[in-house]
Design an enzyme around this catalytic site. Sequence first.
Site, PDB file in Angstrom:
ATOM      1  N   ASN A   9       0.973  -1.219   0.027  1.00  0.00           N
ATOM      2  CA  ASN A   9       0.027  -0.103  -0.039  1.00  0.00           C
ATOM      3  C   ASN A   9       0.861   1.179  -0.124  1.00  0.00           C
ATOM      4  O   ASN A   9       1.300   1.501   1.012  1.00  0.00           O
ATOM      5  CB  ASN A   9      -0.858   0.157   1.347  1.00  0.00           C
ATOM      6  CG  ASN A   9      -1.789   1.115   1.316  1.00  0.00           C
ATOM      7  OD1 ASN A   9      -1.723   2.033   0.381  1.00  0.00           O
ATOM      8  ND2 ASN A   9      -2.315   1.370   2.537  1.00  0.00           N
ATOM      9  N   LYS A  11       0.205   4.314  -0.205  1.00  0.00           N
ATOM     10  CA  LYS A  11      -0.589   5.414   0.376  1.00  0.00           C
ATOM     11  C   LYS A  11      -0.243   6.493  -0.713  1.00  0.00           C
ATOM     12  O   LYS A  11      -0.195   6.465  -1.846  1.00  0.00           O
ATOM     13  CB  LYS A  11      -0.111   5.648   1.846  1.00  0.00           C
ATOM     14  CG  LYS A  11      -0.210   4.182   2.541  1.00  0.00           C
ATOM     15  CD  LYS A  11      -0.024   4.720   3.830  1.00  0.00           C
ATOM     16  CE  LYS A  11       0.122   3.512   4.737  1.00  0.00           C
ATOM     17  NZ  LYS A  11      -0.292   3.520   6.176  1.00  0.00           N
ATOM     18  N   HIS A  94      -9.443   1.085   4.563  1.00  0.00           N
ATOM     19  CA  HIS A  94      -8.197   1.253   5.329  1.00  0.00           C
ATOM     20  C   HIS A  94      -8.494   2.282   6.567  1.00  0.00           C
ATOM     21  O   HIS A  94      -9.245   3.093   6.496  1.00  0.00           O
ATOM     22  CB  HIS A  94      -7.040   1.773   4.362  1.00  0.00           C
ATOM     23  CG  HIS A  94      -5.952   1.625   5.119  1.00  0.00           C
ATOM     24  ND1 HIS A  94      -5.316   2.600   5.890  1.00  0.00           N
ATOM     25  CD2 HIS A  94      -4.964   0.802   4.882  1.00  0.00           C
ATOM     26  CE1 HIS A  94      -4.137   2.425   6.302  1.00  0.00           C
ATOM     27  NE2 HIS A  94      -3.784   1.401   5.643  1.00  0.00           N
ATOM     28  N   GLU A  96      -6.985   4.717   7.756  1.00  0.00           N
ATOM     29  CA  GLU A  96      -6.675   6.018   7.675  1.00  0.00           C
ATOM     30  C   GLU A  96      -7.717   6.651   7.001  1.00  0.00           C
ATOM     31  O   GLU A  96      -8.162   7.817   7.204  1.00  0.00           O
ATOM     32  CB  GLU A  96      -5.362   6.165   6.602  1.00  0.00           C
ATOM     33  CG  GLU A  96      -4.196   6.083   7.563  1.00  0.00           C
ATOM     34  CD  GLU A  96      -3.025   5.480   6.678  1.00  0.00           C
ATOM     35  OE1 GLU A  96      -3.163   5.604   5.511  1.00  0.00           O
ATOM     36  OE2 GLU A  96      -2.041   4.831   7.507  1.00  0.00           O
ATOM     37  N   GLU A 166      -5.962  -5.248  10.247  1.00  0.00           N
ATOM     38  CA  GLU A 166      -4.644  -4.287  10.429  1.00  0.00           C
ATOM     39  C   GLU A 166      -4.613  -3.384  11.857  1.00  0.00           C
ATOM     40  O   GLU A 166      -5.735  -2.615  11.827  1.00  0.00           O
ATOM     41  CB  GLU A 166      -4.629  -3.214   9.391  1.00  0.00           C
ATOM     42  CG  GLU A 166      -4.256  -3.743   8.033  1.00  0.00           C
ATOM     43  CD  GLU A 166      -3.825  -2.813   6.951  1.00  0.00           C
ATOM     44  OE1 GLU A 166      -2.725  -3.010   6.686  1.00  0.00           O
ATOM     45  OE2 GLU A 166      -4.324  -1.659   6.803  1.00  0.00           O
ATOM     46  N   GLY A 172       2.144   1.813  10.472  1.00  0.00           N
ATOM     47  CA  GLY A 172       3.102   3.040  10.500  1.00  0.00           C
ATOM     48  C   GLY A 172       3.820   3.577  11.831  1.00  0.00           C
ATOM     49  O   GLY A 172       4.588   4.580  11.870  1.00  0.00           O
ATOM     50  N   SER A 212       3.299  -2.329  10.321  1.00  0.00           N
ATOM     51  CA  SER A 212       4.609  -2.368  10.649  1.00  0.00           C
ATOM     52  C   SER A 212       5.270  -3.832   9.943  1.00  0.00           C
ATOM     53  O   SER A 212       6.171  -4.166  10.771  1.00  0.00           O
ATOM     54  CB  SER A 212       5.025  -2.046  11.925  1.00  0.00           C
ATOM     55  OG  SER A 212       4.635  -0.762  11.934  1.00  0.00           O
TER      56      SER A 212
END
Length: 249
Positions: A9, A11, A94, A96, A166, A172, A212
């Site tokens: 991904n 991003k 996702h 985010e 996730e 991250g 991660s």
Amino acid sequence: MRKQIAAGNWKMNLSLEEGQTLCHALKSADRPQNVLTILGVPCPYLKSMHDICIDDSICIAAQNVHHEKNGAYTGETSVSMVKSLGIDYVIIGHSERREYQKESNEMLKTKVDLALEASLTPIFCCGESLDVRKSGAQNDFVSQQLKESLFHLEGADFSKLIIAYEPIWAIGTGETASPQQAQDMHHALRTFIAAQYGQDIANGISILYGGSVKPGNAKEIFGQADVDGGLVGGASLKADDFTQIIHSF
Ligand code: PEP
């Protein structure tokens, strides 16, 4: 035998040229045949990356689609636009986007429906915050995400999905769920899916871990019985790191 998948991904990272260089490097790297490689790339790069990767069993995914089919939604991208580029996968839900775009389970349900209708395979993301994890309610929380966005589907459609667990506290942050924490959640999700759709469907669905993942921890995480690969952010931006991850099954 479930599909083993290494999904990247990107991003909102990389220039067009950097993305092209990365795709060429992955293409020329030695990659095991049995691992499906998918790259979630920024929308303006979909066609270019698809054209580079098309002959080399690297698939391209959009990172999002809009929840309406078409219309007056300036700046948005529809499922049919993505599909018309020859793309077969889309990341949906996702964390985010759940956080910054306030995407609800209900909205994600609509996106999943539209994606499947357009023959795009959703990579459906779920996962709990640190607060939920600390309270011990993570299994209920993540199961509820699946229930509200996916469990309206017929079994035949549900089987087409890829699920990515996730934990938000590991995305991250450099902090990874332990292999046992990943296994426990993946097993709980598979059990939850089996209760809804039966053991055969539950056994057939690939559940990826994200948070991660790096060359140094991928092998141990992917070695867990219910972990079928990874959704990888930061480490998918470097050809060497991502290639090592692809070799970690
Ligand atoms: C992600 O973007 O889904 C992700 C897991 O990111 P990272 O690997 O950087 O934690």
